[in-house]
Design an enzyme around this catalytic site. Structure first.
Site, PDB file in Angstrom:
ATOM      1  N   ILE A  18      48.869 -44.995 178.989  1.00  0.00           N
ATOM      2  CA  ILE A  18      47.636 -44.393 179.512  1.00  0.00           C
ATOM      3  C   ILE A  18      47.306 -43.090 178.770  1.00  0.00           C
ATOM      4  O   ILE A  18      46.152 -42.838 178.415  1.00  0.00           O
ATOM      5  CB  ILE A  18      47.778 -44.150 181.033  1.00  0.00           C
ATOM      6  CG1 ILE A  18      47.912 -45.503 181.763  1.00  0.00           C
ATOM      7  CG2 ILE A  18      46.612 -43.350 181.587  1.00  0.00           C
ATOM      8  CD1 ILE A  18      48.319 -45.403 183.226  1.00  0.00           C
ATOM      9  N   TYR A 159      59.808 -42.721 193.613  1.00  0.00           N
ATOM     10  CA  TYR A 159      58.556 -42.710 192.831  1.00  0.00           C
ATOM     11  C   TYR A 159      57.322 -42.534 193.731  1.00  0.00           C
ATOM     12  O   TYR A 159      56.506 -41.630 193.473  1.00  0.00           O
ATOM     13  CB  TYR A 159      58.461 -43.972 191.966  1.00  0.00           C
ATOM     14  CG  TYR A 159      57.213 -44.051 191.127  1.00  0.00           C
ATOM     15  CD1 TYR A 159      57.096 -43.365 189.920  1.00  0.00           C
ATOM     16  CD2 TYR A 159      56.108 -44.811 191.552  1.00  0.00           C
ATOM     17  CE1 TYR A 159      55.940 -43.428 189.159  1.00  0.00           C
ATOM     18  CE2 TYR A 159      54.946 -44.873 190.793  1.00  0.00           C
ATOM     19  CZ  TYR A 159      54.866 -44.191 189.592  1.00  0.00           C
ATOM     20  OH  TYR A 159      53.715 -44.255 188.838  1.00  0.00           O
TER      21      TYR A 159
HETATM   22  N1  LIG Z   1      51.617 -48.279 184.234  1.00  0.00           N
HETATM   23  C1  LIG Z   1      51.323 -48.333 185.520  1.00  0.00           C
HETATM   24  O1  LIG Z   1      51.298 -49.422 186.135  1.00  0.00           O
HETATM   25  C2  LIG Z   1      50.973 -47.058 186.252  1.00  0.00           C
HETATM   26  C3  LIG Z   1      50.404 -47.175 187.528  1.00  0.00           C
HETATM   27  C4  LIG Z   1      50.075 -46.032 188.222  1.00  0.00           C
HETATM   28  C5  LIG Z   1      50.306 -44.790 187.664  1.00  0.00           C
HETATM   29  N2  LIG Z   1      50.868 -44.687 186.439  1.00  0.00           N
HETATM   30  C6  LIG Z   1      51.102 -43.354 185.909  1.00  0.00           C
HETATM   31  O2  LIG Z   1      50.512 -43.241 184.628  1.00  0.00           O
HETATM   32  C7  LIG Z   1      51.159 -42.215 183.891  1.00  0.00           C
HETATM   33  C8  LIG Z   1      51.433 -42.708 182.463  1.00  0.00           C
HETATM   34  O3  LIG Z   1      52.358 -43.769 182.512  1.00  0.00           O
HETATM   35  P1  LIG Z   1      52.248 -45.068 181.588  1.00  0.00           P
HETATM   36  O4  LIG Z   1      52.115 -46.224 182.498  1.00  0.00           O
HETATM   37  O5  LIG Z   1      51.283 -44.875 180.498  1.00  0.00           O
HETATM   38  O6  LIG Z   1      53.752 -45.130 181.044  1.00  0.00           O
HETATM   39  P2  LIG Z   1      54.403 -44.997 179.588  1.00  0.00           P
HETATM   40  O7  LIG Z   1      53.735 -45.908 178.613  1.00  0.00           O
HETATM   41  O8  LIG Z   1      55.867 -45.148 179.812  1.00  0.00           O
HETATM   42  O9  LIG Z   1      54.062 -43.496 179.192  1.00  0.00           O
HETATM   43  C9  LIG Z   1      54.702 -42.429 179.810  1.00  0.00           C
HETATM   44  C10 LIG Z   1      54.429 -41.171 179.001  1.00  0.00           C
HETATM   45  O10 LIG Z   1      55.096 -40.078 179.666  1.00  0.00           O
HETATM   46  C11 LIG Z   1      55.788 -39.344 178.686  1.00  0.00           C
HETATM   47  N3  LIG Z   1      56.963 -38.677 179.212  1.00  0.00           N
HETATM   48  C12 LIG Z   1      58.015 -39.198 179.904  1.00  0.00           C
HETATM   49  N4  LIG Z   1      58.957 -38.262 180.108  1.00  0.00           N
HETATM   50  C13 LIG Z   1      58.493 -37.124 179.522  1.00  0.00           C
HETATM   51  C14 LIG Z   1      59.021 -35.827 179.356  1.00  0.00           C
HETATM   52  N5  LIG Z   1      60.220 -35.486 179.824  1.00  0.00           N
HETATM   53  N6  LIG Z   1      58.277 -34.908 178.693  1.00  0.00           N
HETATM   54  C15 LIG Z   1      57.052 -35.230 178.194  1.00  0.00           C
HETATM   55  N7  LIG Z   1      56.516 -36.440 178.316  1.00  0.00           N
HETATM   56  C16 LIG Z   1      57.225 -37.377 178.967  1.00  0.00           C
HETATM   57  C17 LIG Z   1      56.195 -40.364 177.625  1.00  0.00           C
HETATM   58  O11 LIG Z   1      56.376 -39.702 176.383  1.00  0.00           O
HETATM   59  P3  LIG Z   1      57.796 -39.485 175.635  1.00  0.00           P
HETATM   60  O12 LIG Z   1      58.730 -40.537 176.129  1.00  0.00           O
HETATM   61  O13 LIG Z   1      57.450 -39.608 174.183  1.00  0.00           O
HETATM   62  O14 LIG Z   1      58.194 -38.100 176.011  1.00  0.00           O
HETATM   63  C18 LIG Z   1      54.975 -41.258 177.595  1.00  0.00           C
HETATM   64  O15 LIG Z   1      54.017 -40.759 176.693  1.00  0.00           O
HETATM   65  C19 LIG Z   1      52.408 -41.850 184.691  1.00  0.00           C
HETATM   66  O16 LIG Z   1      52.191 -40.656 185.405  1.00  0.00           O
HETATM   67  C20 LIG Z   1      52.554 -43.012 185.660  1.00  0.00           C
HETATM   68  O17 LIG Z   1      53.234 -42.656 186.839  1.00  0.00           O
HETATM   69  C21 LIG Z   1      51.200 -45.799 185.719  1.00  0.00           C
END
Ligand SMILES: NC(=O)c1ccc[n+]([C@@H]2O[C@H](COP(=O)([O-])OP(=O)(O)OC[C@H]3O[C@@H](n4cnc5c(N)ncnc54)[C@H](OP(=O)(O)O)[C@@H]3O)[C@@H](O)[C@H]2O)c1
Length: 250
Positions: A18, A159
């Site tokens: 995202i 979570y």
């Molecule tokens: N995918 C879903 O179904 C879903 C649904 C509802 C909400 N969300 C929310 O959407 C947001 C993005 O998630 P996503 O689904 O796109 O997952 P993702 O592809 O796993 O991306 C997560 C991002 O968070 C970063 N991150 C994790 N730990 C970090 C740290 N210690 N410092 C800095 N950055 C960090 C990662 O970057 P690095 O690992 O490079 O640091 C990565 O860019 C999250 O808040 C998640 O809870 C997702």
């Protein structure tokens, strides 16, 4: 969106899913996006891909679970770009764990990234926006799990609690900013299942299966919601957007 051309956005977790999709869209609208994450190689790849767009993508390596890393990022932005106009609090993790025999370190890691890191980045962004008296905007990437507990609680543990905290923090911040008579907006965007790396990163087989059971959202669907909320005029606040796959029942 014209009023944001040339402005500066900090997007946390810009290295995948995202956060990457939001960054791409913001750069296309002429915004300077500081992409913050731990995986510098991913950020640099995005920088190359966006080199011919209207705005600019600037990789900035950092860890949202470490206060000093966040403070350093804001200092760097102040020196190089004056300050932040938009903050997208997107970094987020989940962990394969549960409440009855899970590891304390996993629960703490979730809160450090999803809640405390978000609060620190928000505080630093508010300082930067207030100093320059700008019409700033803070966008929290929340979750449907910030409003209800998912159908299956396997692998879910703290979570949803972390995302309920984001819901509460968004509303508390809205009132604080209003009380202080700032021009800063705060918006929560709460997606259902989105096809990203989150399940794999958290080693959650249960989420991978839930993801495969429906046609999930694309990260671009969430980026569109971000653009919609930014494109509203300064006097109008979109407080909350919930967006789910049509086929996702709960
Ligand atoms: N995918 C879903 O179904 C879903 C649904 C509802 C909400 N969300 C929310 O959407 C947001 C993005 O998630 P996503 O689904 O796109 O997952 P993702 O592809 O796993 O991306 C997560 C991002 O968070 C970063 N991150 C994790 N730990 C970090 C740290 N210690 N410092 C800095 N950055 C960090 C990662 O970057 P690095 O690992 O490079 O640091 C990565 O860019 C999250 O808040 C998640 O809870 C997702």
């Amino acid at each position: 969106m014209d009023r944001w051309t040339g402005k500066v956005a900090l997007v946390t977790g810009a290295s995948s899913g995202i956060g990457a999709a939001i960054s791409i869209e913001l750069v296309k609208y002429g915004i300077v996006v500081i992409g913050f994450a731990r995986r510098l190689d991913r950020l640099q790849k995005l920088e190359k891909e966006l080199s011919n767009e209207k705005g600019k993508f600037v990789p900035l390596q950092g860890d949202i679970s470490k206060e000093q890393s966040i403070i350093n990022a804001f200092k760097w932005i102040q020196v190089n770009y004056s300050g932040v106009d938009i903050l997208v609090n997107n970094s987020g993790i989940l962990r394969n764990s549960n409440l009855t025999d899970g590891k304390t370190d996993d629960w703490k890691a979730i809160f450090d990234v999803n809640v405390i890191g978000l609060c620190i980045a928000t505080r630093e962004a508010c300082k930067s926006m207030k100093e320059r008296d700008v019409n700033g905007h803070i966008i929290n990437i929340n979750s449907l799990s910030g409003h209800r507990i998912p159908a299956s609680v396997e692998d879910t543990n703290v979570y949803p609690a972390s995302k309920y905290a984001v819901t509460a923090i968004t509303e508390t911040l809205r009132r604080e900013l209003l009380h202080q008579k700032t021009k800063i907006k705060v918006t929560s965007i709460s997606p259902g299942l989105v096809k990203t790396e989150i399940a794999e990163a958290g080693n959650s087989q249960a989420l991978t299966e839930r993801m495969a059971s429906v046609r999930p959202l694309d990260p671009e669907d969430i980026a569109s919601a971000v653009i919609f909320t930014l494109s509203t005029p300064p006097h109008a606040l979109v407080e909350e957007i919930r967006i789910r796959p049509l086929e996702q029942p709960i």
